[in-house]
Design a protein around this motif. Structure first.
Motif, mmCIF file in Angstrom:
data_model
loop_
_atom_site.group_PDB
_atom_site.id
_atom_site.type_symbol
_atom_site.label_atom_id
_atom_site.label_comp_id
_atom_site.label_asym_id
_atom_site.label_seq_id
_atom_site.Cartn_x
_atom_site.Cartn_y
_atom_site.Cartn_z
ATOM 1 N N GLY A 3 -4.165 9.566 -4.260
ATOM 2 C CA GLY A 3 -3.356 8.992 -3.185
ATOM 3 C C GLY A 3 -3.857 7.626 -2.770
ATOM 4 O O GLY A 3 -3.073 6.737 -2.431
ATOM 5 N N LEU A 4 -5.170 7.462 -2.786
ATOM 6 C CA LEU A 4 -5.765 6.173 -2.435
ATOM 7 C C LEU A 4 -5.360 5.096 -3.441
ATOM 8 O O LEU A 4 -4.978 3.988 -3.060
ATOM 9 C CB LEU A 4 -7.290 6.284 -2.363
ATOM 10 C CG LEU A 4 -8.048 4.989 -2.064
ATOM 11 C CD1 LEU A 4 -7.684 4.482 -0.677
ATOM 12 C CD2 LEU A 4 -9.539 5.226 -2.167
ATOM 13 N N ASP A 6 -2.726 5.159 -5.336
ATOM 14 C CA ASP A 6 -1.289 4.922 -5.164
ATOM 15 C C ASP A 6 -1.051 3.916 -4.057
ATOM 16 O O ASP A 6 -0.259 2.983 -4.195
ATOM 17 C CB ASP A 6 -0.561 6.227 -4.834
ATOM 18 C CG ASP A 6 -0.607 7.228 -5.979
ATOM 19 O OD1 ASP A 6 -0.902 6.818 -7.115
ATOM 20 O OD2 ASP A 6 -0.343 8.417 -5.718
ATOM 21 N N GLU A 7 -1.738 4.120 -2.936
ATOM 22 C CA GLU A 7 -1.570 3.218 -1.790
ATOM 23 C C GLU A 7 -2.073 1.810 -2.121
ATOM 24 O O GLU A 7 -1.448 0.819 -1.749
ATOM 25 C CB GLU A 7 -2.315 3.774 -0.583
ATOM 26 C CG GLU A 7 -1.965 3.115 0.712
ATOM 27 C CD GLU A 7 -0.529 3.382 1.161
ATOM 28 O OE1 GLU A 7 0.031 2.509 1.848
ATOM 29 O OE2 GLU A 7 0.035 4.427 0.814
ATOM 30 N N GLU A 10 0.542 -0.010 -4.103
ATOM 31 C CA GLU A 10 1.657 -0.449 -3.280
ATOM 32 C C GLU A 10 1.270 -1.667 -2.439
ATOM 33 O O GLU A 10 2.057 -2.597 -2.263
ATOM 34 C CB GLU A 10 2.136 0.705 -2.405
ATOM 35 C CG GLU A 10 2.769 1.813 -3.239
ATOM 36 C CD GLU A 10 2.884 3.134 -2.517
ATOM 37 O OE1 GLU A 10 2.479 3.229 -1.340
ATOM 38 O OE2 GLU A 10 3.375 4.085 -3.147
ATOM 39 N N ILE A 11 0.051 -1.674 -1.933
ATOM 40 C CA ILE A 11 -0.427 -2.826 -1.157
ATOM 41 C C ILE A 11 -0.539 -4.055 -2.055
ATOM 42 O O ILE A 11 -0.173 -5.166 -1.651
ATOM 43 C CB ILE A 11 -1.762 -2.497 -0.463
ATOM 44 C CG1 ILE A 11 -1.527 -1.451 0.633
ATOM 45 C CG2 ILE A 11 -2.411 -3.749 0.104
ATOM 46 C CD1 ILE A 11 -2.793 -0.864 1.219
ATOM 47 N N TYR A 41 6.153 -3.902 -1.664
ATOM 48 C CA TYR A 41 5.571 -2.575 -1.392
ATOM 49 C C TYR A 41 6.506 -1.481 -1.891
ATOM 50 O O TYR A 41 6.089 -0.559 -2.588
ATOM 51 C CB TYR A 41 5.332 -2.438 0.114
ATOM 52 C CG TYR A 41 4.725 -1.130 0.530
ATOM 53 C CD1 TYR A 41 3.348 -0.952 0.510
ATOM 54 C CD2 TYR A 41 5.519 -0.082 0.966
ATOM 55 C CE1 TYR A 41 2.787 0.244 0.900
ATOM 56 C CE2 TYR A 41 4.961 1.119 1.353
ATOM 57 C CZ TYR A 41 3.596 1.281 1.330
ATOM 58 O OH TYR A 41 3.048 2.473 1.700
ATOM 59 N N LYS A 45 6.220 1.228 -5.142
ATOM 60 C CA LYS A 45 6.369 2.669 -4.935
ATOM 61 C C LYS A 45 7.406 3.248 -5.903
ATOM 62 O O LYS A 45 7.177 4.290 -6.517
ATOM 63 C CB LYS A 45 6.790 2.947 -3.492
ATOM 64 C CG LYS A 45 6.707 4.392 -3.096
ATOM 65 C CD LYS A 45 7.230 4.694 -1.701
ATOM 66 C CE LYS A 45 6.764 3.765 -0.637
ATOM 67 N NZ LYS A 45 7.244 4.127 0.707
#
Length: 69
Positions: A3-4, A6-7, A10-11, A41, A45
């Protein structure tokens, strides 16, 4: 942990899009840059979801091929 990452992806998409807006229009205002960052962003995603679904489809096809043998 996934998840980290993935984020972070996106950032990174948001940062790249904001920089692209800045290069295309050096006089771009805050709202234009914010819109570009948001678009980047969301695009990151969507791209990630497409890649995940594509890899899931490939794994399912491989499993079906293995079972048929």
């Amino acid at each position: 942990m996934s998840g980290l990452f993935d984020e972070l992806g996106e950032i990174a998409g948001a940062i790249v899009a904001e920089q692209a807006v800045d290069k295309l229009d050096p006089n771009a205002g805050f709202l234009e840059k914010a819109a570009g960052a948001f678009a980047g962003y969301e695009a990151a995603k969507v791209a990630e979801q497409k890649l995940e679904s594509h890899s899931d489809d490939g794994a399912q096809e491989q499993a079906q091929d293995d079972q048929s043998e």
